[in-house]
Write a protein that holds these residues in place. Sequence first.
Motif, PDB file in Angstrom:
ATOM      1  N   MET A  54       0.854  -1.190   0.000  1.00 48.33           N
ATOM      2  CA  MET A  54       0.000   0.000   0.000  1.00 48.33           C
ATOM      3  C   MET A  54       0.885   1.234   0.000  1.00 48.33           C
ATOM      4  O   MET A  54       1.781   1.368   0.836  1.00 48.33           O
ATOM      5  CB  MET A  54      -0.918   0.018   1.233  1.00 48.33           C
ATOM      6  CG  MET A  54      -1.993  -1.054   1.223  1.00 48.33           C
ATOM      7  SD  MET A  54      -3.184  -0.869   2.576  1.00 48.33           S
ATOM      8  CE  MET A  54      -2.171  -1.368   3.974  1.00 48.33           C
ATOM      9  N   ILE A  55       0.620   2.129  -0.937  1.00 51.16           N
ATOM     10  CA  ILE A  55       1.425   3.336  -1.079  1.00 51.16           C
ATOM     11  C   ILE A  55       0.519   4.539  -0.889  1.00 51.16           C
ATOM     12  O   ILE A  55      -0.522   4.660  -1.541  1.00 51.16           O
ATOM     13  CB  ILE A  55       2.078   3.382  -2.478  1.00 51.16           C
ATOM     14  CG1 ILE A  55       2.939   2.134  -2.710  1.00 51.16           C
ATOM     15  CG2 ILE A  55       2.915   4.639  -2.655  1.00 51.16           C
ATOM     16  CD1 ILE A  55       2.929   1.635  -4.113  1.00 51.16           C
ATOM     17  N   VAL A  76      -2.853   0.908  -4.173  1.00 45.83           N
ATOM     18  CA  VAL A  76      -2.905  -0.349  -3.438  1.00 45.83           C
ATOM     19  C   VAL A  76      -2.636  -1.477  -4.435  1.00 45.83           C
ATOM     20  O   VAL A  76      -3.409  -1.704  -5.359  1.00 45.83           O
ATOM     21  CB  VAL A  76      -4.270  -0.556  -2.749  1.00 45.83           C
ATOM     22  CG1 VAL A  76      -4.367  -1.959  -2.151  1.00 45.83           C
ATOM     23  CG2 VAL A  76      -4.475   0.489  -1.663  1.00 45.83           C
ATOM     24  N   GLU A  77      -1.502  -2.158  -4.255  1.00 50.10           N
ATOM     25  CA  GLU A  77      -1.125  -3.290  -5.092  1.00 50.10           C
ATOM     26  C   GLU A  77      -1.544  -4.553  -4.344  1.00 50.10           C
ATOM     27  O   GLU A  77      -0.861  -5.022  -3.449  1.00 50.10           O
ATOM     28  CB  GLU A  77       0.369  -3.237  -5.381  1.00 50.10           C
ATOM     29  CG  GLU A  77       0.737  -1.987  -6.184  1.00 50.10           C
ATOM     30  CD  GLU A  77       2.231  -1.782  -6.384  1.00 50.10           C
ATOM     31  OE1 GLU A  77       2.610  -1.080  -7.344  1.00 50.10           O
ATOM     32  OE2 GLU A  77       3.019  -2.310  -5.570  1.00 50.10           O
ATOM     33  N   VAL A  95     -12.504   9.636  -2.518  1.00 52.89           N
ATOM     34  CA  VAL A  95     -11.428   8.642  -2.469  1.00 52.89           C
ATOM     35  C   VAL A  95     -10.744   8.660  -1.099  1.00 52.89           C
ATOM     36  O   VAL A  95     -10.363   9.707  -0.576  1.00 52.89           O
ATOM     37  CB  VAL A  95     -10.393   8.899  -3.585  1.00 52.89           C
ATOM     38  CG1 VAL A  95      -9.105   8.129  -3.329  1.00 52.89           C
ATOM     39  CG2 VAL A  95     -10.976   8.502  -4.933  1.00 52.89           C
ATOM     40  N   ASN A  96     -10.625   7.460  -0.514  1.00 59.19           N
ATOM     41  CA  ASN A  96      -9.837   7.267   0.696  1.00 59.19           C
ATOM     42  C   ASN A  96      -9.267   5.850   0.645  1.00 59.19           C
ATOM     43  O   ASN A  96      -9.489   5.114  -0.321  1.00 59.19           O
ATOM     44  CB  ASN A  96     -10.680   7.498   1.962  1.00 59.19           C
ATOM     45  CG  ASN A  96     -11.928   6.626   1.991  1.00 59.19           C
ATOM     46  OD1 ASN A  96     -11.897   5.444   1.637  1.00 59.19           O
ATOM     47  ND2 ASN A  96     -13.049   7.202   2.415  1.00 59.19           N
ATOM     48  N   LEU A  97      -8.545   5.461   1.677  1.00 63.31           N
ATOM     49  CA  LEU A  97      -7.888   4.160   1.634  1.00 63.31           C
ATOM     50  C   LEU A  97      -8.900   3.018   1.574  1.00 63.31           C
ATOM     51  O   LEU A  97      -8.679   2.018   0.880  1.00 63.31           O
ATOM     52  CB  LEU A  97      -6.969   3.989   2.846  1.00 63.31           C
ATOM     53  CG  LEU A  97      -6.099   2.727   2.856  1.00 63.31           C
ATOM     54  CD1 LEU A  97      -5.230   2.647   1.608  1.00 63.31           C
ATOM     55  CD2 LEU A  97      -5.238   2.680   4.119  1.00 63.31           C
ATOM     56  N   SER A  98     -10.014   3.137   2.264  1.00 64.05           N
ATOM     57  CA  SER A  98     -11.023   2.090   2.245  1.00 64.05           C
ATOM     58  C   SER A  98     -11.575   1.875   0.840  1.00 64.05           C
ATOM     59  O   SER A  98     -11.710   0.743   0.370  1.00 64.05           O
ATOM     60  CB  SER A  98     -12.167   2.430   3.200  1.00 64.05           C
ATOM     61  OG  SER A  98     -13.202   1.472   3.120  1.00 64.05           O
ATOM     62  N   GLY A 121      -4.905  -4.281  -8.718  1.00 63.85           N
ATOM     63  CA  GLY A 121      -4.503  -3.111  -7.949  1.00 63.85           C
ATOM     64  C   GLY A 121      -5.446  -1.967  -8.255  1.00 63.85           C
ATOM     65  O   GLY A 121      -6.288  -2.049  -9.149  1.00 63.85           O
ATOM     66  N   LYS A 122      -5.328  -0.889  -7.508  1.00 59.69           N
ATOM     67  CA  LYS A 122      -6.169   0.287  -7.729  1.00 59.69           C
ATOM     68  C   LYS A 122      -5.490   1.484  -7.089  1.00 59.69           C
ATOM     69  O   LYS A 122      -4.702   1.338  -6.143  1.00 59.69           O
ATOM     70  CB  LYS A 122      -7.552   0.083  -7.111  1.00 59.69           C
ATOM     71  CG  LYS A 122      -8.652   0.890  -7.785  1.00 59.69           C
ATOM     72  CD  LYS A 122      -9.083   0.276  -9.101  1.00 59.69           C
ATOM     73  CE  LYS A 122     -10.260   1.045  -9.702  1.00 59.69           C
ATOM     74  NZ  LYS A 122     -10.767   0.412 -10.937  1.00 59.69           N
TER      75      LYS A 122
END
Length: 449
Positions: A54-55, A76-77, A95-98, A121-122
Amino acid sequence: MEQVLATVLQRDPEQQEFHQAVTEFLETVKPVLDRHPEYRNFAVLERLVEPERMIMFRVPWMDDRGRVHVNRGYRVEMNSAIGPYKGGLRFHPSVNLSVIKFLAFEQVFKNALTTLSLGGGKGGADFDPRDRSDTEVMRFCQSFMSELFRHIGEDTDVPAGDIGVSGREIGFLFGMYKKLQNKFTGVLTGKGVSWGGSLIRPEATGYGVVYFASEMLTLIGQTMECKHCLISGSGNVAQYTAEKVLQLGGRVLTMSDSSGYIFDEEGIDIAKLEHLKELKNVERGRIEKYCQRYPHAEYVPVDPDLDYNPLWQHEADCAFPAATQNEINAKDAQHLVEVGVKLVCEGANMPCVPEAISLFAENDVLFGPAKAANAGGVAVSGLEMAQDAMRLSWTRDEVDTRLRSIMEKIHQTCVDAAAYYGHPGDYLAGANIAGFVKVGNAMLDQGVV
């Protein structure tokens, strides 16, 4: 499975979208685990729900008035068991990490269904390109890529577009990547046709959704001919879903954006759709302006006091939610059942909440889940990667034929997997199971890594 879900909830208690995606997935793959204990023995589920990487990074940029803004970027890979990470970039305030993790998780199984060797990934950022000038969008994209370029590559991670990231943004992102890396390579898909892109790529997701829906109808002895269709959204996916519905003889009644929706009882024909494309893609205007050209159409603004969307209350045969996640709740689903809809095919990612999906099943409404139905976009992205690697370009008909063939194979894969594991006719179970088996077997083959 209960322990896996409990761990996800405990580790990331605030990530509701990710929880929803994982819960839906786990509920359908239990028959596979019962028959194949090796998946449990080697903790395949535990590894699947945890991203490989996760970047997160800041994205500073300057607007046209000289003010500096700072957004947050993500990639997120999720899983690379069957190929390099592949998935879109989303630029939107939500957009957030979730959100990015749920999209990446879904992408793993969607890509597995395409028959292509692609991992999942996204990525994206909480940046809103609406009402921003081209130069502001360019500065943002260049800043975003100045960090992302370290983590992607044609054999590592190949991003594409998503909500808020169209040909304009892909062009700016690719230009910066090329400058930083000093090489011209197929590291992004959705590129312009004249510089490495593929024909049919803009249309692919929408076309693929309708191809999948057509296969669902064929299985029950019907076609898209004369079907009345409700479509939400007015972006890339919705536009080309509408176009393919019209090409197959269906009738489009609705489209929408975040401000409201239009209902055209006479039908949105090809000429009207071309006007709407210009309105959204060139003028970047609100969908309400459609009614200025076609005053017989009805515009219904969003009512924040309503806990349902009246778009789904119009009488129709098919529904294509193609706007965003969780746009159809239980009330919307009940309305769709009441107005006679017999097929719901997801164009957006996870637009139906679990309660809505359950209502469709209880009322014999055919349901095409996003990870299968909207896989056409990533399928043609994979075809673009192949064309880039060979330094050639296929014709429009060649790409469209390959796309339709892939969607037909995805449909059959879902049907076969659902039947084999005791869920005949359940496309959601079939898609989850087929994707899980392909990725899980690859993970077993490669050991604990």
